[in-house]
Design an enzyme around this catalytic site. Sequence first.
Site, mmCIF file in Angstrom:
data_model
loop_
_atom_site.group_PDB
_atom_site.id
_atom_site.type_symbol
_atom_site.label_atom_id
_atom_site.label_comp_id
_atom_site.label_asym_id
_atom_site.label_seq_id
_atom_site.Cartn_x
_atom_site.Cartn_y
_atom_site.Cartn_z
ATOM 1 N N ASN A 89 116.959 -6.595 94.543
ATOM 2 C CA ASN A 89 117.211 -6.185 93.165
ATOM 3 C C ASN A 89 116.741 -7.275 92.207
ATOM 4 O O ASN A 89 117.245 -8.398 92.223
ATOM 5 C CB ASN A 89 118.716 -5.951 92.975
ATOM 6 C CG ASN A 89 119.078 -5.614 91.540
ATOM 7 O OD1 ASN A 89 118.239 -5.114 90.791
ATOM 8 N ND2 ASN A 89 120.326 -5.887 91.177
ATOM 9 N N ARG A 149 93.540 -59.393 51.510
ATOM 10 C CA ARG A 149 93.839 -60.292 52.633
ATOM 11 C C ARG A 149 93.534 -61.702 52.172
ATOM 12 O O ARG A 149 92.867 -61.902 51.138
ATOM 13 C CB ARG A 149 92.978 -59.937 53.853
ATOM 14 C CG ARG A 149 91.509 -60.082 53.579
ATOM 15 C CD ARG A 149 90.641 -59.688 54.759
ATOM 16 N NE ARG A 149 89.251 -59.980 54.474
ATOM 17 C CZ ARG A 149 88.243 -59.137 54.681
ATOM 18 N NH1 ARG A 149 88.464 -57.935 55.185
ATOM 19 N NH2 ARG A 149 87.014 -59.495 54.398
ATOM 20 N N ASP A 163 118.306 -14.305 82.203
ATOM 21 C CA ASP A 163 117.873 -15.376 83.119
ATOM 22 C C ASP A 163 116.671 -14.950 83.954
ATOM 23 O O ASP A 163 116.396 -15.533 84.993
ATOM 24 C CB ASP A 163 119.039 -15.828 84.023
ATOM 25 C CG ASP A 163 119.425 -14.812 85.090
ATOM 26 O OD1 ASP A 163 118.951 -13.659 85.039
ATOM 27 O OD2 ASP A 163 120.210 -15.178 85.997
ATOM 28 N N GLN A 168 131.063 -10.701 75.100
ATOM 29 C CA GLN A 168 131.788 -10.262 76.302
ATOM 30 C C GLN A 168 132.878 -11.303 76.538
ATOM 31 O O GLN A 168 132.580 -12.451 76.856
ATOM 32 C CB GLN A 168 130.827 -10.206 77.503
ATOM 33 C CG GLN A 168 131.505 -9.763 78.788
ATOM 34 C CD GLN A 168 130.737 -10.176 80.036
ATOM 35 O OE1 GLN A 168 129.796 -10.972 79.972
ATOM 36 N NE2 GLN A 168 131.152 -9.654 81.171
ATOM 37 N N ARG A 171 125.873 -22.525 88.149
ATOM 38 C CA ARG A 171 124.990 -23.177 89.122
ATOM 39 C C ARG A 171 123.946 -24.071 88.465
ATOM 40 O O ARG A 171 123.270 -24.843 89.129
ATOM 41 C CB ARG A 171 124.313 -22.091 90.000
ATOM 42 C CG ARG A 171 125.288 -21.403 90.943
ATOM 43 C CD ARG A 171 124.729 -20.092 91.505
ATOM 44 N NE ARG A 171 124.827 -18.979 90.555
ATOM 45 C CZ ARG A 171 124.475 -17.723 90.825
ATOM 46 N NH1 ARG A 171 123.974 -17.415 92.011
ATOM 47 N NH2 ARG A 171 124.594 -16.775 89.910
HETATM 48 C C1 UD1 Z 1 122.198 -10.394 89.700
HETATM 49 C C2 UD1 Z 1 122.367 -9.066 90.458
HETATM 50 C C3 UD1 Z 1 121.643 -9.151 91.786
HETATM 51 C C4 UD1 Z 1 120.159 -9.445 91.539
HETATM 52 C C5 UD1 Z 1 119.997 -10.707 90.666
HETATM 53 C C6 UD1 Z 1 118.565 -10.838 90.218
HETATM 54 C C7 UD1 Z 1 124.553 -8.127 89.859
HETATM 55 C C8 UD1 Z 1 125.946 -7.904 90.277
HETATM 56 N N1 UD1 Z 1 123.776 -8.825 90.706
HETATM 57 O O1 UD1 Z 1 122.819 -11.438 90.453
HETATM 58 O O2 UD1 Z 1 121.755 -7.911 92.497
HETATM 59 O O3 UD1 Z 1 119.484 -9.593 92.770
HETATM 60 O O4 UD1 Z 1 120.813 -10.636 89.488
HETATM 61 O O5 UD1 Z 1 118.337 -12.027 89.510
HETATM 62 O O6 UD1 Z 1 124.152 -7.665 88.804
HETATM 63 N N2 UD1 Z 1 125.966 -12.091 82.856
HETATM 64 C C9 UD1 Z 1 126.748 -11.735 81.785
HETATM 65 N N3 UD1 Z 1 128.088 -11.579 81.980
HETATM 66 C C10 UD1 Z 1 128.669 -11.752 83.184
HETATM 67 C C11 UD1 Z 1 127.870 -12.106 84.284
HETATM 68 C C12 UD1 Z 1 126.518 -12.261 84.087
HETATM 69 O O7 UD1 Z 1 126.245 -11.573 80.669
HETATM 70 O O8 UD1 Z 1 129.900 -11.576 83.258
HETATM 71 C C13 UD1 Z 1 124.526 -12.271 82.639
HETATM 72 C C14 UD1 Z 1 124.035 -13.678 82.946
HETATM 73 O O9 UD1 Z 1 124.008 -14.464 81.762
HETATM 74 C C15 UD1 Z 1 122.631 -13.437 83.467
HETATM 75 C C16 UD1 Z 1 122.701 -12.041 84.065
HETATM 76 O O10 UD1 Z 1 123.840 -11.412 83.530
HETATM 77 O O11 UD1 Z 1 121.677 -13.450 82.444
HETATM 78 C C17 UD1 Z 1 122.761 -12.058 85.592
HETATM 79 O O12 UD1 Z 1 123.935 -12.740 86.005
HETATM 80 P P1 UD1 Z 1 123.936 -13.686 87.262
HETATM 81 O O13 UD1 Z 1 125.295 -14.243 87.419
HETATM 82 O O14 UD1 Z 1 122.807 -14.636 87.207
HETATM 83 O O15 UD1 Z 1 123.690 -12.627 88.440
HETATM 84 P P2 UD1 Z 1 123.038 -12.936 89.869
HETATM 85 O O16 UD1 Z 1 124.048 -13.583 90.734
HETATM 86 O O17 UD1 Z 1 121.760 -13.620 89.685
HETATM 87 MG MG MG Z 2 120.891 -14.586 88.049
#
Ligand code: UD1
Ligand code: MG
Length: 457
Positions: free
Chosen positions: A178, A431, A110, A80, A24
Site C-alpha cells: 500500500n 590610500r 509524508d 485532528q 520515528r
Molecule cells: C501508512 C499505511 C500503510 C502504507 C504506508 C505507506 C495506514 C494505517 N497505513 O502507514 O498501509 O503502506 O502508510 O507509506 O494508513 N497521520 C495523521 N494522523 C494520524 C496518523 C497519521 O494525519 O493519526 C498522517 C501522517 O502525518 C502521515 C500519514 O498520515 O502523513 C501516514 O501516517 P504514518 O504513521 O506515516 O503511516 P505508516 O505507518 O507509514
Molecule cells: Mg508513513
Amino acid sequence: MTPAPTSPARPLAFIILAAGKGTRMRSEMPKVLHRVAGVPMVGHALAAARALEPERIVVVVGPGMPEVEATVAPHPTVVQHSQAGTGDAVRAARGALEGFFGDVIVLFGDTPLVTPATLGALRAARDAAEDPAVVVLGMRPRDPGAYGRLVANGRGELEAIVEYLDATEAQRAITLCNAGLMAFDGARMWQLLDAIGNANAKGEYYLTDAVTVARSRGFACRVVEAAEEEVVGVNSRADLAEAERLLQARLRRQAMEAGATLTDPGTVWFSADTRVGRDVVIGPNTFFGPGVEIGDRVEIRGFCHFEGVRIAAGAQIGPFARLRPGAEIGPDAHIGNFVEIKNARIEQGAKVNHLSYVGDARVGAKANIGAGTITCNYDGFLKSHTDIGAGAFIGSNTALVAPIAVGDGAIVGAGSVLTQDVPAQALAVARGRQRVIEDWAISFRKRKEAEKAARRK
Ligand code: UD1
Ligand code: MG
C-alpha cells in the site's frame, strides 16, 4: 513533467494527512515539514494535488502545529485532536467536505514524490465499469519492509489491506504494498469510514480498513500500481535521505531532458523549483537552494552554491562562487572564483572575477571589479547600498564603505578605502602615498649589522 490525464467531469477534492507526530523521525519538527529538494514534504504533496486543479484541498494537521498551517496556507486546515490513526485523520476532514459528493483523493503528507500523472491515473480508475468505491495506489518495492500489504486478485480487484503489524507470515510475503494514496467515491466514503474500528495491533483507526468495509457491503475496490520511486513513504531520517536521492535523480534527469549538460550529474543538487534553461553547462559539485532561475547558455563551473538567484543568458559563474538571495546576474556577466554576491544586481557584461564580496549593490554594465573588492555594506546596525556605474573600473583590494556611489566610467586606484562618492569619469585614489628613498636599504642593513655586533661583545 507529464501532464495529468484529462479528468472526468466529477468534481475532485483532496485530503492531505499531515497530523502524525512522526515519532520515528526523532525530531522537534513535525514530520511533514522536513524538506526534500528544498521543499517541505507537505509542500510536495500540495503541489501534486494542485496540478489536478481540484475544487477543494483540506490539510489535516495535529494540535499545536502552527508551522504546518503556515506552510500550507492559504489552503484550509482542520485539526485532528487525537492522532488515533489515518482513518481517524480522514474523519477529521469530514466537516470541511460537507456537501461534497465528487471524488476524494487521500494523500499522505509524508509521501512527497508522487506525480500529478499518477494522481490522475488513480482518479481515472474510479471510472472502471464496476464503479469502485475505493481505488488504492499500490507498489512493489524492492524492500516491502513494514508497508501495508494489498490482498488482491490478478485482475486488480482488491479484497483487503493488511497492516504489517497485523499481518500473518503468509500475508507479509505479499509483495504488492500500500503506497498510502486512495481515491474514494465521495458519496460512499463517509459510511465506510464510520464503520472502521480500532481492534488492531496499534489500537488505531486505520484508513486501510475502508477496503474491508467496502467489500463487506459489496462495493468493488481496485488497485492502480505506481513505481516505487514515486511513492516512498518517509518515516525515518533514512527514508528522508532515500526520498532525497530519488527526487534528485528525477530533477537531474529533467534538467538534462530540458537541454542542460551536467558534467557529473550525481554531484549536482537541485531544489524542486530550480529552473534551468537550454544549453546550460553545470560543472560538478554545485548546489541549488530554493528560488534559482538559470537562463540559456549559462556556464556554471564547479563547486558553486546558489540560493534565491536569477542568472541571465550567457553568464559565466564560478568555480567556487556563492550567490545568495537577491543576486541578479545580468546577461554575459562573469562571476569568478571565491566571489560572494548577495542582494545585488550585476548588469550586462560586468565582471567580478576574483575574491570579492558584493552585497546590497548595483554593478553597472561592463564594470570591472578588481580582485579582493569588498562592499562594506553593514556598520553593525544598518545595511547600506553601493552603486557602481556602467563601465567603472574598481582597482584590486578596494573597500567601498556604503552608502556610496561610483559614477559611470570612473576609475578607482587599487587598495583604496572609499568613503565618499566618486563622480563619473573621475579617478579616485584613497590610500597612503608611496615614498621612495634611494639606497635606504643599504644604510639600514649596515646600521643593524653594527648594532648586532655590538651586542655580541
Ligand atoms: C501508512 C499505511 C500503510 C502504507 C504506508 C505507506 C495506514 C494505517 N497505513 O502507514 O498501509 O503502506 O502508510 O507509506 O494508513 N497521520 C495523521 N494522523 C494520524 C496518523 C497519521 O494525519 O493519526 C498522517 C501522517 O502525518 C502521515 C500519514 O498520515 O502523513 C501516514 O501516517 P504514518 O504513521 O506515516 O503511516 P505508516 O505507518 O507509514
Ligand atoms: Mg508513513
